[in-house]
Design an enzyme around this catalytic site. Sequence first.
Site, PDB file in Angstrom:
ATOM      1  N   GLY A  57       0.842  -1.195   0.000  1.00  0.00           N
ATOM      2  CA  GLY A  57       0.000   0.000   0.000  1.00  0.00           C
ATOM      3  C   GLY A  57       0.873   1.239   0.000  1.00  0.00           C
ATOM      4  O   GLY A  57       1.829   1.322   0.782  1.00  0.00           O
ATOM      5  N   ALA A  58       0.549   2.201  -0.861  1.00  0.00           N
ATOM      6  CA  ALA A  58       1.454   3.335  -1.056  1.00  0.00           C
ATOM      7  C   ALA A  58       1.868   4.039   0.241  1.00  0.00           C
ATOM      8  O   ALA A  58       3.058   4.131   0.549  1.00  0.00           O
ATOM      9  CB  ALA A  58       0.796   4.306  -2.048  1.00  0.00           C
ATOM     10  N   ARG A  98      10.215  -0.781  -4.750  1.00  0.00           N
ATOM     11  CA  ARG A  98       9.020  -0.808  -5.622  1.00  0.00           C
ATOM     12  C   ARG A  98       8.939   0.536  -6.337  1.00  0.00           C
ATOM     13  O   ARG A  98       9.086   1.601  -5.716  1.00  0.00           O
ATOM     14  CB  ARG A  98       7.740  -1.066  -4.814  1.00  0.00           C
ATOM     15  CG  ARG A  98       7.689  -2.447  -4.157  1.00  0.00           C
ATOM     16  CD  ARG A  98       6.315  -2.746  -3.586  1.00  0.00           C
ATOM     17  NE  ARG A  98       5.353  -3.086  -4.627  1.00  0.00           N
ATOM     18  CZ  ARG A  98       4.041  -3.173  -4.432  1.00  0.00           C
ATOM     19  NH1 ARG A  98       3.550  -2.900  -3.238  1.00  0.00           N
ATOM     20  NH2 ARG A  98       3.221  -3.490  -5.424  1.00  0.00           N
ATOM     21  N   GLN A 207      -5.771  -8.825  -3.015  1.00  0.00           N
ATOM     22  CA  GLN A 207      -5.807  -7.858  -1.900  1.00  0.00           C
ATOM     23  C   GLN A 207      -7.241  -7.545  -1.491  1.00  0.00           C
ATOM     24  O   GLN A 207      -7.540  -7.241  -0.340  1.00  0.00           O
ATOM     25  CB  GLN A 207      -5.103  -6.553  -2.287  1.00  0.00           C
ATOM     26  CG  GLN A 207      -3.588  -6.634  -2.370  1.00  0.00           C
ATOM     27  CD  GLN A 207      -3.065  -6.956  -3.755  1.00  0.00           C
ATOM     28  OE1 GLN A 207      -3.719  -7.684  -4.495  1.00  0.00           O
ATOM     29  NE2 GLN A 207      -1.896  -6.440  -4.113  1.00  0.00           N
ATOM     30  N   ASP A 248      -1.665   5.016  -6.177  1.00  0.00           N
ATOM     31  CA  ASP A 248      -0.230   4.870  -5.905  1.00  0.00           C
ATOM     32  C   ASP A 248       0.580   6.028  -6.437  1.00  0.00           C
ATOM     33  O   ASP A 248       1.680   6.294  -5.939  1.00  0.00           O
ATOM     34  CB  ASP A 248       0.265   3.550  -6.504  1.00  0.00           C
ATOM     35  CG  ASP A 248      -0.312   2.360  -5.762  1.00  0.00           C
ATOM     36  OD1 ASP A 248      -1.460   1.960  -6.074  1.00  0.00           O
ATOM     37  OD2 ASP A 248       0.350   1.855  -4.841  1.00  0.00           O
ATOM     38  N   ASN A 258      -2.937   2.966 -10.170  1.00  0.00           N
ATOM     39  CA  ASN A 258      -3.470   2.170  -9.078  1.00  0.00           C
ATOM     40  C   ASN A 258      -3.411   0.704  -9.481  1.00  0.00           C
ATOM     41  O   ASN A 258      -3.007   0.360 -10.583  1.00  0.00           O
ATOM     42  CB  ASN A 258      -4.896   2.604  -8.729  1.00  0.00           C
ATOM     43  CG  ASN A 258      -5.327   2.093  -7.364  1.00  0.00           C
ATOM     44  OD1 ASN A 258      -4.647   2.269  -6.360  1.00  0.00           O
ATOM     45  ND2 ASN A 258      -6.461   1.422  -7.339  1.00  0.00           N
ATOM     46  N   LYS A 259      -3.827  -0.161  -8.554  1.00  0.00           N
ATOM     47  CA  LYS A 259      -3.727  -1.600  -8.789  1.00  0.00           C
ATOM     48  C   LYS A 259      -4.295  -1.996 -10.155  1.00  0.00           C
ATOM     49  O   LYS A 259      -5.340  -1.476 -10.571  1.00  0.00           O
ATOM     50  CB  LYS A 259      -4.500  -2.333  -7.682  1.00  0.00           C
ATOM     51  CG  LYS A 259      -4.467  -3.847  -7.736  1.00  0.00           C
ATOM     52  CD  LYS A 259      -3.074  -4.427  -7.824  1.00  0.00           C
ATOM     53  CE  LYS A 259      -2.155  -3.860  -6.794  1.00  0.00           C
ATOM     54  NZ  LYS A 259      -0.719  -4.099  -7.025  1.00  0.00           N
TER      55      LYS A 259
END
Length: 361
Positions: A57-58, A98, A207, A248, A258-259
């Site tokens: 998670g960011a 990351r 997630q 993110d 984002n994801k």
Amino acid sequence: MAVLNYSKAVVPMKSMNWNNQCLTLLNQTCLPQAVQMIECKDWRVVAEAIRRLEVRGAPAIGAAAAFGLVLGAYEIQNDQGDFEHNLRLVAEELKETRPTAVNLSWAIDRMLAVVSRLDSAVSTGAIIQALEEEALAIAAEDRQVNKRIAEFGAALFEQTGMSVLTHCNAGALATVDFGTALGVIRQAWSEKRISRVYADETRPLLQGARLTAWELKEDNIPVTVITDNMAGWVMKKGMVQAVIVGADRIALNGDVANKIGTYSVAVLAKQHHIPFYVAAPLSTFDFSMETGEDIPIEERNPEEVTTFCGIACTPAGVDVFNPAFDVTPHHLITAIITEYGVLRPSYRNAIDQLKQQRGGI
Ligand SMILES: CSC[C@H]1O[C@H](OP(=O)(O)O)[C@H](O)[C@@H]1O
């Protein structure tokens, strides 16, 4: 690395805790089956936990990396050579864990700025103390920021008893505490504005099914888990009236990384005239990036796709594409909810106005 197993009854919803030169992480790869804490006293263990999504998670990886840098500072304090140079080497390795979530580099840069502001004559011990205070400040601000996002965001749900869809996990587990998108959901639930959450499972690492469902169940908020390919039908059937997700990295024009799968959900929401909200703190904005075209997209181990709970689900040797994120163009986003209020298109103008209001960012 010590591993502690807790019964579910005692685990804090928080993703991490710092005490006495030790960062304790809730190991998110074990949820929901097991509640396991990882005690990190070495910055390399923190770096590996970020890479393995044991912490993810960011905002959460930003805060974890900040505490990782403090652990690095303690380790190198008596090393030969220039302390600040050696610290920056640790910082770079933490930054590289990351590439997509800008919160990671934001947090590390904020920590290094503390060092740059100190008088060159201060002791290494004083530098380390300043670093530890900054990491604790980053963590403490997180909950306050998320509460403000939640209050601004909940007001967007104008009816009572709405159902909302979310993708991945932007909850307490993805932050230090309370969550961004799930923070809005928690606040809207407390105000009776929403009555149910539809959680996309979020392949390949689930997630949504594993973490969002766990958080909402712990909070007794009704949650329905769906597979990612059900989102369109759920919208078509009128089962949800809004979508809210985390982020993110957000470019100046409002493009949002984002994801993976978020872009598809946004296209479906547009098709079904359903508002699509993004909840994110200012630390998720990349003020150096005009559009989402240049946002680095992390590609992860193909085995995340070819196996399911350790069982092969594809023939051996098949080609795999496994981007961990995608970019949703700003024209598909109804509003971006921040701790300074709700931004609406044009996002570039809204961000410029925010900068003027705050005398810079
Ligand atoms: C509140 S930021 C959460 C954000 O981070 C997640 O990615 P990952 O699980 O790979 O760290 C996902 O994109 C969430 O929306």
